[in-house]
Scaffold this motif. Structure first.
Motif, mmCIF file in Angstrom:
data_model
loop_
_atom_site.group_PDB
_atom_site.id
_atom_site.type_symbol
_atom_site.label_atom_id
_atom_site.label_comp_id
_atom_site.label_asym_id
_atom_site.label_seq_id
_atom_site.Cartn_x
_atom_site.Cartn_y
_atom_site.Cartn_z
ATOM 1 N N LYS A 176 43.036 17.596 40.414
ATOM 2 C CA LYS A 176 44.713 17.264 40.182
ATOM 3 C C LYS A 176 44.983 18.264 38.761
ATOM 4 C CE LYS A 176 44.911 12.703 41.041
ATOM 5 N NZ LYS A 176 44.909 11.509 39.769
ATOM 6 N N PHE A 177 45.045 19.974 39.604
ATOM 7 C CA PHE A 177 44.781 21.094 39.016
ATOM 8 C C PHE A 177 45.038 20.806 37.466
ATOM 9 C CE2 PHE A 177 47.837 20.721 42.586
ATOM 10 C CZ PHE A 177 47.693 21.069 43.271
ATOM 11 N N LYS A 178 43.927 19.834 36.856
ATOM 12 C CA LYS A 178 42.706 19.713 35.529
ATOM 13 C C LYS A 178 41.673 20.875 34.954
ATOM 14 C CE LYS A 178 46.045 15.844 34.649
ATOM 15 N NZ LYS A 178 46.271 14.853 34.362
ATOM 16 N N GLY A 179 41.710 22.357 35.521
ATOM 17 C CA GLY A 179 40.143 22.787 34.975
ATOM 18 C C GLY A 179 40.095 22.936 34.357
ATOM 19 N N GLY A 180 38.719 24.385 33.965
ATOM 20 C CA GLY A 180 38.363 24.764 32.802
ATOM 21 C C GLY A 180 39.270 25.581 32.035
ATOM 22 N N LYS A 181 38.218 26.596 31.268
ATOM 23 C CA LYS A 181 39.494 27.452 30.913
ATOM 24 C C LYS A 181 39.142 29.221 31.228
ATOM 25 C CE LYS A 181 40.800 24.951 27.435
ATOM 26 N NZ LYS A 181 39.908 24.613 26.585
ATOM 27 N N GLY A 182 37.808 29.003 32.473
ATOM 28 C CA GLY A 182 37.795 30.395 32.912
ATOM 29 C C GLY A 182 37.082 31.717 32.524
ATOM 30 N N VAL A 183 36.222 31.486 31.410
ATOM 31 C CA VAL A 183 35.558 32.357 31.191
ATOM 32 C C VAL A 183 34.346 32.893 31.594
ATOM 33 C CG1 VAL A 183 34.137 33.521 28.558
ATOM 34 C CG2 VAL A 183 36.110 31.485 28.351
ATOM 35 N N ALA A 184 33.577 31.962 31.454
ATOM 36 C CA ALA A 184 32.829 31.850 32.104
ATOM 37 C C ALA A 184 32.765 33.194 33.698
ATOM 38 C CB ALA A 184 32.088 31.345 32.879
ATOM 39 N N THR A 185 33.875 32.721 34.542
ATOM 40 C CA THR A 185 34.729 32.656 35.850
ATOM 41 C C THR A 185 35.330 34.168 35.727
ATOM 42 O OG1 THR A 185 35.064 30.756 37.120
ATOM 43 C CG2 THR A 185 35.972 32.114 37.616
ATOM 44 N N TYR A 186 35.534 34.490 34.297
ATOM 45 C CA TYR A 186 36.378 35.507 33.832
ATOM 46 C C TYR A 186 35.390 36.887 34.083
ATOM 47 C CZ TYR A 186 38.175 39.532 31.046
ATOM 48 O OH TYR A 186 38.151 40.915 30.741
ATOM 49 N N LEU A 187 34.272 36.248 33.675
ATOM 50 C CA LEU A 187 33.340 37.327 33.077
ATOM 51 C C LEU A 187 32.286 37.531 34.977
ATOM 52 C CD1 LEU A 187 30.832 35.782 30.975
ATOM 53 C CD2 LEU A 187 32.715 38.067 30.559
ATOM 54 N N GLY A 188 32.278 36.903 35.456
ATOM 55 C CA GLY A 188 31.825 36.965 37.269
ATOM 56 C C GLY A 188 32.356 37.582 37.714
ATOM 57 N N VAL A 189 33.796 37.633 37.915
ATOM 58 C CA VAL A 189 34.849 38.744 38.191
ATOM 59 C C VAL A 189 34.747 39.773 38.069
ATOM 60 C CG1 VAL A 189 37.179 39.186 38.512
ATOM 61 C CG2 VAL A 189 37.163 36.402 38.452
ATOM 62 N N VAL A 190 35.399 39.929 36.710
ATOM 63 C CA VAL A 190 34.470 41.771 36.114
ATOM 64 C C VAL A 190 33.424 42.029 36.268
ATOM 65 C CG1 VAL A 190 36.080 41.367 34.237
ATOM 66 C CG2 VAL A 190 34.823 40.539 33.721
ATOM 67 N N GLY A 191 32.665 41.483 36.112
ATOM 68 C CA GLY A 191 31.136 42.025 36.346
ATOM 69 C C GLY A 191 31.088 42.601 37.607
ATOM 70 N N MET A 192 31.735 41.533 38.625
ATOM 71 C CA MET A 192 31.744 42.223 39.732
ATOM 72 C C MET A 192 32.389 43.362 40.057
ATOM 73 S SD MET A 192 29.879 41.649 43.054
ATOM 74 C CE MET A 192 28.534 40.622 43.407
ATOM 75 N N LEU A 193 33.550 43.340 39.487
ATOM 76 C CA LEU A 193 34.027 44.606 40.085
ATOM 77 C C LEU A 193 33.623 45.831 39.886
ATOM 78 C CD1 LEU A 193 37.913 42.605 39.620
ATOM 79 C CD2 LEU A 193 36.786 44.207 42.236
ATOM 80 N N ALA A 194 33.044 45.727 38.665
ATOM 81 C CA ALA A 194 32.346 46.399 37.154
ATOM 82 C C ALA A 194 31.356 46.730 36.589
ATOM 83 C CB ALA A 194 34.140 47.645 36.967
ATOM 84 N N TRP A 195 30.446 46.748 36.919
ATOM 85 C CA TRP A 195 29.186 46.127 36.038
ATOM 86 C C TRP A 195 29.126 46.402 34.892
ATOM 87 C CZ3 TRP A 195 25.597 48.456 33.734
ATOM 88 C CH2 TRP A 195 25.550 50.044 34.134
ATOM 89 N N PRO A 196 29.626 47.476 34.262
ATOM 90 C CA PRO A 196 29.628 47.853 32.499
ATOM 91 C C PRO A 196 31.034 47.276 31.665
ATOM 92 C CG PRO A 196 30.244 49.521 34.163
ATOM 93 C CD PRO A 196 29.831 49.028 35.031
ATOM 94 N N ILE A 197 31.907 46.949 32.939
ATOM 95 C CA ILE A 197 32.672 46.386 32.208
ATOM 96 C C ILE A 197 32.173 44.372 32.150
ATOM 97 C CG2 ILE A 197 35.563 44.837 32.431
ATOM 98 C CD1 ILE A 197 34.917 47.755 31.866
ATOM 99 N N GLY A 198 31.746 44.175 33.040
ATOM 100 C CA GLY A 198 30.965 43.015 32.489
ATOM 101 C C GLY A 198 30.257 42.681 31.668
ATOM 102 N N LEU A 199 29.496 43.592 31.810
ATOM 103 C CA LEU A 199 28.625 43.456 30.984
ATOM 104 C C LEU A 199 29.074 43.627 29.061
ATOM 105 C CD1 LEU A 199 25.139 43.860 30.273
ATOM 106 C CD2 LEU A 199 25.363 46.365 29.462
#
Length: 204
Positions: free
Chosen positions: A106-129
């Motif tokens: 019902k559109f009530k989810g999490g804060k997104g930190v881990a997903t954020y890290l997965g996204v930026v890490g896959m786009l550019a691993w230095p940024i993710g690290l």
């Protein structure tokens, strides 16, 4: 090389796919499978790894972290395989939107930190690290997951520019805005000194 060009149809398709991947509530699923109870009734009621940790099950928290980061990374990887960089970035953004506002909950989810890290890490691993190390250092010093997330998300767009990842700057700003919006309550509690620290079982 991308298989297809970034047409409007491609952007819409991968935007939707990214959202659906991101909306899979890993923490809720793992809590049920591992008999940890209803995650919505534990701690802060959040579906992320920090709240799963409040059950006392570190393994479940680690698996939730990996799951949430993995779905963000997977969305970017798949979209980048079939489309150009803009498609991958859009899929990464909508994956974070999906985690924060999942249709299944019902559109009530999490804060997104881990997903954020997965996204930026896959786009550019230095940024993710750098983002991971940044979050970890602040979290270890302050014991506040929310503070670590806010500072990390706020600084990453500047890090992207400094390291030459200019194409990620707009995405970095968009992701940061979403992280800040999802942490609005945490910001208020940090100001009042009532925010729950990492590992605490009491609702903050």
């Amino acid at each position: 090389m991308p298989i297809l060009e970034s047409t409007t149809q491609m952007l819409i398709l991968w935007g939707v796919i990214g959202y659906l991947l991101g909306s899979i509530p890993g923490g809720v699923i793992l809590a049920r499978v591992m008999n940890l109870g209803n995650l919505r009734e534990i701690g802060s009621g959040n579906i992320g790894a920090t709240n799963v940790l409040r059950t006392g099950n570190k393994k479940a928290a680690a698996l939730t972290l990996l799951f949430d980061a993995g779905k963000g990374a997977l969305a970017v990887y798949l979209a980048g395989t079939f489309g150009a960089n803009d498609v991958a970035q859009l899929a990464g953004f909508t994956a974070l939107v999906g985690h924060c506002f999942p249709v299944w909950l019902k559109f009530k989810g999490g804060k997104g930190v881990a997903t954020y890290l997965g996204v930026v890490g896959m786009l550019a691993w230095p940024i993710g690290l750098i983002a991971c190390v940044f979050w970890l250092i602040v979290a270890l010093i302050s014991r506040y997951s929310s503070l670590a997330a806010l500072l990390m998300a706020g600084w990453m767009p500047m890090v992207m520019v400094f390291l030459g990842f200019l194409g990620m700057f707009v995405l970095g700003i968009a992701l940061a805005i979403l992280i800040y919006l999802r942490h609005a309550g945490n910001i208020q509690r940090l100001r009042k000194g009532t925010e729950t620290k990492i590992g605490a079982k009491k609702t903050g």
